[in-house]
Write an enzyme that holds these catalytic residues in place. Structure first.
Site, PDB file in Angstrom:
ATOM      1  N   THR A 198       4.556  -6.727  -6.577  1.00  0.00           N
ATOM      2  CA  THR A 198       4.381  -5.531  -6.123  1.00  0.00           C
ATOM      3  C   THR A 198       5.798  -4.962  -5.740  1.00  0.00           C
ATOM      4  O   THR A 198       6.727  -5.543  -5.459  1.00  0.00           O
ATOM      5  CB  THR A 198       3.536  -5.563  -4.718  1.00  0.00           C
ATOM      6  OG1 THR A 198       3.674  -4.499  -3.704  1.00  0.00           O
ATOM      7  CG2 THR A 198       4.213  -6.779  -3.840  1.00  0.00           C
ATOM      8  N   TYR A 248       2.817  -9.775   3.250  1.00  0.00           N
ATOM      9  CA  TYR A 248       2.237  -9.428   2.025  1.00  0.00           C
ATOM     10  C   TYR A 248       3.412  -9.635   1.115  1.00  0.00           C
ATOM     11  O   TYR A 248       3.367 -10.273   0.171  1.00  0.00           O
ATOM     12  CB  TYR A 248       1.520  -7.976   2.142  1.00  0.00           C
ATOM     13  CG  TYR A 248       1.089  -7.759   0.680  1.00  0.00           C
ATOM     14  CD1 TYR A 248       0.145  -8.284  -0.218  1.00  0.00           C
ATOM     15  CD2 TYR A 248       1.857  -6.647   0.063  1.00  0.00           C
ATOM     16  CE1 TYR A 248      -0.155  -7.966  -1.457  1.00  0.00           C
ATOM     17  CE2 TYR A 248       1.562  -6.010  -1.364  1.00  0.00           C
ATOM     18  CZ  TYR A 248       0.802  -6.908  -2.074  1.00  0.00           C
ATOM     19  OH  TYR A 248       0.237  -6.372  -3.135  1.00  0.00           O
TER      20      TYR A 248
HETATM   21  N1  UFG Z   1      -1.466   7.575   3.766  1.00  0.00           N
HETATM   22  C1  UFG Z   1      -1.906   8.651   4.831  1.00  0.00           C
HETATM   23  N2  UFG Z   1      -3.114   8.534   5.392  1.00  0.00           N
HETATM   24  C2  UFG Z   1      -4.016   7.667   5.017  1.00  0.00           C
HETATM   25  C3  UFG Z   1      -3.359   6.580   3.876  1.00  0.00           C
HETATM   26  C4  UFG Z   1      -2.104   6.551   3.588  1.00  0.00           C
HETATM   27  O1  UFG Z   1      -1.184   9.447   5.260  1.00  0.00           O
HETATM   28  O2  UFG Z   1      -4.903   7.476   5.110  1.00  0.00           O
HETATM   29  C5  UFG Z   1       0.161   7.653   3.545  1.00  0.00           C
HETATM   30  C6  UFG Z   1       0.867   6.590   3.784  1.00  0.00           C
HETATM   31  O3  UFG Z   1       1.374   6.476   5.026  1.00  0.00           O
HETATM   32  C7  UFG Z   1       1.676   6.459   2.677  1.00  0.00           C
HETATM   33  C8  UFG Z   1       1.042   7.012   1.601  1.00  0.00           C
HETATM   34  O4  UFG Z   1      -0.064   7.704   1.963  1.00  0.00           O
HETATM   35  O5  UFG Z   1       2.958   7.515   2.884  1.00  0.00           O
HETATM   36  C9  UFG Z   1       0.618   5.878   0.494  1.00  0.00           C
HETATM   37  O6  UFG Z   1       0.007   5.012   1.439  1.00  0.00           O
HETATM   38  P1  UFG Z   1      -1.215   3.899   0.631  1.00  0.00           P
HETATM   39  O7  UFG Z   1      -1.610   3.101   1.834  1.00  0.00           O
HETATM   40  O8  UFG Z   1      -1.985   4.573  -0.221  1.00  0.00           O
HETATM   41  O9  UFG Z   1      -0.116   3.154  -0.486  1.00  0.00           O
HETATM   42  P2  UFG Z   1       1.340   2.404   0.253  1.00  0.00           P
HETATM   43  O10 UFG Z   1       2.491   2.748  -0.503  1.00  0.00           O
HETATM   44  O11 UFG Z   1       1.414   1.971   1.548  1.00  0.00           O
HETATM   45  O12 UFG Z   1       1.210   0.670  -0.355  1.00  0.00           O
HETATM   46  C10 UFG Z   1       0.811   0.486  -1.583  1.00  0.00           C
HETATM   47  C11 UFG Z   1       0.041  -0.745  -1.673  1.00  0.00           C
HETATM   48  C12 UFG Z   1       0.588  -1.968  -1.481  1.00  0.00           C
HETATM   49  C13 UFG Z   1       1.937  -1.910  -2.218  1.00  0.00           C
HETATM   50  C14 UFG Z   1       2.713  -0.673  -1.969  1.00  0.00           C
HETATM   51  C15 UFG Z   1       3.903  -0.756  -2.910  1.00  0.00           C
HETATM   52  O13 UFG Z   1      -1.062  -0.431  -0.848  1.00  0.00           O
HETATM   53  O14 UFG Z   1       0.001  -3.240  -1.659  1.00  0.00           O
HETATM   54  O15 UFG Z   1       1.751   0.565  -2.483  1.00  0.00           O
HETATM   55  O16 UFG Z   1       4.342   0.421  -3.323  1.00  0.00           O
HETATM   56  F1  UFG Z   1       2.634  -2.968  -1.845  1.00  0.00           F
END
Ligand code: UFG
Length: 324
Positions: free
Chosen positions: A117, A141
């Protein structure tokens, strides 16, 4: 026919790789405890229901199947949960990987594809992120995956014949174009899934976590990759190992990103539903921008993305979500 042993093949990402392997004529055995996966998601090959912590069951499945290579997806993946329950993440992601490698060593298996990841990078020092950048995870994680990567590196140094490919995923999204499989994990916190569930009426509003970041529209930017392109990357990786490729690590992303607001606008356009959003504070641990330098995987594995199109990604996820 090449045989591939796939742990976590009933989950979201694993099931798309099992599909891609099956379509290419590989013989697949999925090993999954169905804790977050589903039996119906395994479209090709056989399913062995078992836990990776049960070494005897894993050994038996491997001895009976005699795979040419192992692909390891089974893992716990919820970042905030990993902060609250770190031992669960070290057990499921690090220790279980170690168990699997132990058995591979006993059984003389030497080709391994690891589902890693972008979380191993933590807050990257510069963008786009390349594979040589220091791993510096900021949650259990990411650390649990980094530790597994360290084990793999040491193992490949110790034994000439053991070779692995570690694929570091950026933001995986979308679903099978025929809508047969997709993100089915009910508690998913991922942006695209949450946005579509909000459009469907499962949530009243979509929260936007932070609007004061140093980006053009103030929201975080991510590199969203379609799960079927990710599946192609795995096919390229396993062929590479089978043909004698050396151990290596590759980012899986498109090399450009979209902000949270851009994702929301695209989701509104695709669904035709003007769902509500609510701007809230920043979510802890979110890097501002996360974009892959994907030149290495294109150069070495000759990976050619086919679905680099946010609208298509969201459309396939929406078709899937509507059916659920
Ligand atoms: N976000 C929102 N509202 C929501 C959900 C997410 O504004 O309801 C924002 C988050 O703050 C972030 C972006 O959207 O800025 C993407 O968030 P995600 O939760 O979709 O994904 P992440 O980038 O946090 O994490 C994902 C995977 C992880 C991995 C990571 C690596 O969930 O397992 O990408 O890039 F490690």
């Amino acid at each position: 026919m090449r045989k591939i042993f796939v742990t976590g093949g009933a989950g979201y990402i694993g099931s798309h790789i099992v599909k891609a392997l099956g379509e290419k004529g590989y013989d697949v055995l999925t090993y999954d405890n169905l804790s977050s996966g589903n039996e119906w998601a395994v479209l090709y090959g056989k399913l062995f229901i078992g836990d990776l912590a049960d070494k005897d069951a894993v050994r038996k499945a491997i001895q009976d199947f005699k795979p040419d290579a192992v692909m390891h997806f089974a893992a716990s993946i919820v970042v905030p949960e990993s902060v609250k329950k770190p031992l669960k993440y070290y057990r499921n992601n690090t220790v279980n990987t170690l168990n699997l490698l132990d058995i591979m060593e006993e059984e003389g298996l030497s080709k391994f594809i690891f589902s890693s990841t972008a979380a191993v990078y933590g807050i990257p020092e510069s963008i786009p992120v390349n594979e040589d950048m220091l791993m510096n995870p900021i949650n259990p994680y990411g650390t649990s995956k980094m530790m597994a990567e360290c084990i793999l590196e040491d193992l490949s140094s110790a034994y000439d014949d053991f070779r692995y490919v570690s694929l570091r995923y950026f933001n995986v999204a979308g679903a099978d174009y025929q809508g047969r499989i997709g993100q089915a994990y009910r508690e998913s916190t991922h942006l695209i899934t949450r946005a579509l569930k909000t459009a469907k009426g499962e949530f009243e509003k979509l929260q936007i976590f932070g609007t004061d970041y140093t980006t053009p529209d103030g929201t975080c930017i991510r590199d969203y990759i379609h799960v079927d392109d990710l599946a192609d990357a795995h096919l390229s990786a396993v062929e590479y190992l089978i043909q004698g490729g050396k151990s290596d690590i590759f980012n899986c992303g498109y090399g450009h990103g979209y902000s949270v607001r851009e994702v929301v606008e695209t989701a509104r356009k695709v669904t035709g539903i003007d769902f509500q959003t609510e701007e809230t504070g920043r979510r802890e641990g979110d890097p501002v921008v996360l974009i892959a330098d994907s030149s290495k995987i294109k150069r070495v594995l000759k990976w050619q993305p086919r679905y680099d199109d946010l609208e298509y990604i969201i459309k396939t996820a929406w078709e899937w979500e509507k059916k659920r």
